[in-house]
Design a protein around this motif. Structure first.
Motif, PDB file in Angstrom:
ATOM      1  N   VAL A   5     -11.116  46.341-103.475  1.00  0.00           N
ATOM      2  CA  VAL A   5     -11.009  46.547-102.036  1.00  0.00           C
ATOM      3  C   VAL A   5      -9.540  46.817-101.711  1.00  0.00           C
ATOM      4  N   ARG A   6      -9.263  47.942-101.118  1.00  0.00           N
ATOM      5  CA  ARG A   6      -7.880  48.314-100.808  1.00  0.00           C
ATOM      6  C   ARG A   6      -7.591  48.026 -99.339  1.00  0.00           C
ATOM      7  N   LEU A   7      -6.618  47.151 -99.086  1.00  0.00           N
ATOM      8  CA  LEU A   7      -6.193  46.872 -97.724  1.00  0.00           C
ATOM      9  C   LEU A   7      -5.013  47.781 -97.388  1.00  0.00           C
ATOM     10  N   THR A   8      -5.136  48.516 -96.291  1.00  0.00           N
ATOM     11  CA  THR A   8      -4.128  49.518 -95.946  1.00  0.00           C
ATOM     12  C   THR A   8      -3.453  49.266 -94.605  1.00  0.00           C
ATOM     13  N   ARG A   9      -4.095  48.466 -93.749  1.00  0.00           N
ATOM     14  CA  ARG A   9      -3.501  48.206 -92.437  1.00  0.00           C
ATOM     15  C   ARG A   9      -2.416  47.148 -92.556  1.00  0.00           C
ATOM     16  N   HIS A  10      -1.360  47.321 -91.798  1.00  0.00           N
ATOM     17  CA  HIS A  10      -0.212  46.421 -91.859  1.00  0.00           C
ATOM     18  C   HIS A  10      -0.627  44.964 -91.629  1.00  0.00           C
ATOM     19  N   ALA A  11      -1.438  44.731 -90.601  1.00  0.00           N
ATOM     20  CA  ALA A  11      -1.860  43.362 -90.264  1.00  0.00           C
ATOM     21  C   ALA A  11      -2.649  42.731 -91.406  1.00  0.00           C
ATOM     22  N   ASP A  12      -3.535  43.496 -92.023  1.00  0.00           N
ATOM     23  CA  ASP A  12      -4.351  42.964 -93.113  1.00  0.00           C
ATOM     24  C   ASP A  12      -3.501  42.643 -94.338  1.00  0.00           C
ATOM     25  N   VAL A  13      -2.597  43.539 -94.673  1.00  0.00           N
ATOM     26  CA  VAL A  13      -1.755  43.333 -95.853  1.00  0.00           C
ATOM     27  C   VAL A  13      -0.846  42.126 -95.658  1.00  0.00           C
ATOM     28  N   VAL A  14      -0.241  41.999 -94.479  1.00  0.00           N
ATOM     29  CA  VAL A  14       0.627  40.856 -94.202  1.00  0.00           C
ATOM     30  C   VAL A  14      -0.157  39.552 -94.273  1.00  0.00           C
ATOM     31  N   ALA A  15      -1.323  39.524 -93.643  1.00  0.00           N
ATOM     32  CA  ALA A  15      -2.127  38.295 -93.636  1.00  0.00           C
ATOM     33  C   ALA A  15      -2.542  37.897 -95.045  1.00  0.00           C
ATOM     34  N   ALA A  16      -2.961  38.865 -95.855  1.00  0.00           N
ATOM     35  CA  ALA A  16      -3.384  38.564 -97.225  1.00  0.00           C
ATOM     36  C   ALA A  16      -2.208  38.097 -98.067  1.00  0.00           C
ATOM     37  N   ALA A  17      -1.070  38.748 -97.920  1.00  0.00           N
ATOM     38  CA  ALA A  17       0.107  38.376 -98.713  1.00  0.00           C
ATOM     39  C   ALA A  17       0.597  36.975 -98.372  1.00  0.00           C
ATOM     40  N   ARG A  18       0.386  36.552 -97.139  1.00  0.00           N
ATOM     41  CA  ARG A  18       0.862  35.237 -96.716  1.00  0.00           C
ATOM     42  C   ARG A  18      -0.164  34.131 -96.940  1.00  0.00           C
ATOM     43  N   ASP A  19      -1.399  34.493 -97.220  1.00  0.00           N
ATOM     44  CA  ASP A  19      -2.462  33.506 -97.455  1.00  0.00           C
ATOM     45  C   ASP A  19      -2.743  33.411 -98.950  1.00  0.00           C
ATOM     46  N   ALA A  20      -1.895  32.670 -99.648  1.00  0.00           N
ATOM     47  CA  ALA A  20      -2.017  32.574-101.102  1.00  0.00           C
ATOM     48  C   ALA A  20      -3.200  31.725-101.535  1.00  0.00           C
ATOM     49  N   HIS A  21      -3.791  30.986-100.613  1.00  0.00           N
ATOM     50  CA  HIS A  21      -4.976  30.194-100.968  1.00  0.00           C
ATOM     51  C   HIS A  21      -6.213  31.082-101.051  1.00  0.00           C
ATOM     52  N   THR A  22      -6.394  31.955-100.069  1.00  0.00           N
ATOM     53  CA  THR A  22      -7.569  32.845-100.052  1.00  0.00           C
ATOM     54  C   THR A  22      -7.383  34.028-100.988  1.00  0.00           C
ATOM     55  N   PHE A  23      -6.170  34.550-101.056  1.00  0.00           N
ATOM     56  CA  PHE A  23      -5.868  35.721-101.887  1.00  0.00           C
ATOM     57  C   PHE A  23      -4.945  35.279-103.025  1.00  0.00           C
ATOM     58  N   ARG A  24      -5.527  34.938-104.151  1.00  0.00           N
ATOM     59  CA  ARG A  24      -4.767  34.398-105.276  1.00  0.00           C
ATOM     60  C   ARG A  24      -4.129  35.524-106.094  1.00  0.00           C
ATOM     61  N   SER A  25      -2.990  35.198-106.708  1.00  0.00           N
ATOM     62  CA  SER A  25      -2.249  36.190-107.488  1.00  0.00           C
ATOM     63  C   SER A  25      -2.551  36.140-108.976  1.00  0.00           C
ATOM     64  N   CYS A  26      -3.258  35.116-109.420  1.00  0.00           N
ATOM     65  CA  CYS A  26      -3.609  35.009-110.841  1.00  0.00           C
ATOM     66  C   CYS A  26      -4.775  35.951-111.124  1.00  0.00           C
ATOM     67  N   THR A  27      -4.455  37.189-111.491  1.00  0.00           N
ATOM     68  CA  THR A  27      -5.479  38.226-111.679  1.00  0.00           C
ATOM     69  C   THR A  27      -5.556  38.724-113.111  1.00  0.00           C
ATOM     70  N   SER A  28      -4.782  38.118-114.024  1.00  0.00           N
ATOM     71  CA  SER A  28      -4.724  38.604-115.397  1.00  0.00           C
ATOM     72  C   SER A  28      -4.788  37.422-116.357  1.00  0.00           C
ATOM     73  N   GLN A  29      -5.303  37.687-117.559  1.00  0.00           N
ATOM     74  CA  GLN A  29      -5.329  36.646-118.588  1.00  0.00           C
ATOM     75  C   GLN A  29      -3.976  36.484-119.268  1.00  0.00           C
ATOM     76  N   HIS A  30      -3.046  37.424-119.033  1.00  0.00           N
ATOM     77  CA  HIS A  30      -1.732  37.379-119.652  1.00  0.00           C
ATOM     78  C   HIS A  30      -0.767  36.568-118.785  1.00  0.00           C
ATOM     79  N   LEU A  31       0.256  36.013-119.407  1.00  0.00           N
ATOM     80  CA  LEU A  31       1.245  35.209-118.710  1.00  0.00           C
ATOM     81  C   LEU A  31       2.186  36.099-117.916  1.00  0.00           C
ATOM     82  N   HIS A  32       2.251  35.875-116.602  1.00  0.00           N
ATOM     83  CA  HIS A  32       3.176  36.601-115.731  1.00  0.00           C
ATOM     84  C   HIS A  32       3.915  35.568-114.883  1.00  0.00           C
TER      85      HIS A  32
END
Length: 364
Positions: A5-32
């Motif tokens: 799902v691609r978020l393109t609107r400024h409000a949506d992207v900002v809200a998702a980036a700031r809500d680390a509980h709902t939108f988690r960054s652990c998306t890979s099996q590799h260590l980052h």
């Protein structure tokens, strides 16, 4: 990635980036480290990274960046065409990075060769090829880590550089593991080298094609060297112009997140639990509901998402502005005019990369 799902609107992207509980960054099996971490784990490692890029460290590195930039610009032709991405951006990014990390000069060519392979792989993804390229880069980084450890053993008072400072770091009361150190250095080098080169290409292209703003940057450059000038205000305007150039042609295309629960964004995008989500920084930075259709550095600065937002906002923002500012200032100081090449056209990067692959310009 086509099912994301691609978020393109400024409000949506900002809200998702700031809500680390709902939108988690652990998306890979590799260590980052720390980009692919969340919660307390992310905070612990992000603190380590932030300590490597304090305002004091960035200020201390500025003369090093200025010197590297002047060296690269001096080697460029006058009156003949050069590529602002490869001949200027890549050359400077590699040299500046090696110097602040304390890596030897012979690594510069190795890093540029690796960047070329990585660009090619990004255009035509192949898991086996990507794995080899990643392994080669990790081996390069580990060699530098081993060399720094050996230097410290031979001389405990060896001068500190970026790599030595990282080797001295601790997390959860223990030293960083080799895998963690390599992951951080991979992020700083593999991620930032190409990004900085593309940033240089974007800024030089805009200044070469907009003489008015090129002239304004020349004025700012001269005034910033005047010790009696208001350096804080001048630097703020200088950085805002750089940021506006990047907002309009964002080389940092997107970041991935994964949802922990069903969510509906403020603009009505419905996303299932466990869905892969792309935060489209490029599109959000052009949202007409937020940004006027004009070049407005001061007016757009507060909403600019080039370096992200939220807990995963880029920790290297100040470092990036210091490096980008150094090379642009050196180019302006080393020329009376920068203009597009007459018989060659700029070439854009192919997706998933953003910005320009080649920006032919000349100086006089």
């Amino acid at each position: 990635m086509s099912d994301a799902v691609r978020l393109t609107r400024h409000a949506d992207v900002v809200a998702a980036a700031r809500d680390a509980h709902t939108f988690r960054s652990c998306t890979s099996q590799h260590l980052h480290v720390p980009n692919g971490m969340d919660g307390d784990e992310h905070r612990a490692y992000r603190t380590v990274v932030d300590r490597q890029m304090t305002p004091q460290i960035v200020t201390a590195l500025q003369p090093l960046f200025d010197t590297a930039a002047r060296e690269i610009v001096t080697a460029l032709p006058t009156g003949d065409v050069f590529d602002a991405v490869a001949d200027l951006g890549e050359a400077f990014a590699v040299r500046a990075q090696c110097r602040w990390l304390g890596w030897p000069v012979e690594v510069e060519d190795e890093l540029r060769a690796w960047m070329a392979r990585n660009y090619a792989a990004a255009r035509h993804p192949d898991p086996a090829v990507n794995a080899r390229i990643a392994a080669d880069f990790d081996a390069l980084v580990r060699r530098q880590v081993d060399a720094h450890r050996a230097a410290r053993t031979a001389n405990p008072h060896v001068a500190a550089d970026g790599t030595h400072r990282l080797l001295d770091e601790r997390v959860h009361g223990r030293p960083l593991t080799d895998d963690e150190i390599v992951s951080i250095l991979r992020n700083w080098t593999a991620g930032d080298l190409g990004s900085l080169a593309r940033c240089v290409g974007v800024v030089v292209h805009r200044l070469a094609t907009r003489p008015r703003w090129q002239q304004r940057m020349r004025v700012l450059s001269r005034r910033l060297r005047d010790e009696g000038a208001d350096a804080v205000a001048l630097r703020a305007e200088w950085d805002a112009i750089l940021g506006e150039c990047l907002r309009l042609d964002d080389p940092f295309v997107a970041n991935r997140r994964v949802t922990t629960c069903p969510v509906t964004t403020s603009t009505g995008v419905r996303i299932d639990e466990g869905a892969m989500v792309l935060l489209d920084w490029t599109a959000a930075n052009l949202d007409p509901e937020v940004f006027a259709d004009r070049f407005d550095p001061a007016g757009h600065a507060d909403d600019n998402l080039v370096f992200g937002t939220g807990p995963h906002v880029c920790p290297g923002r100040d470092l990036s502005y210091a490096e980008l500012g150094a090379v642009i200032m050196a180019l302006l100081d080393g020329s009376a005019l920068i203009e597009p090449a007459r018989d060659e056209h700029p070439i854009r990067h192919e997706p998933p990369l953003g910005g320009w692959a080649r920006v032919p310009v000349s100086r006089r």
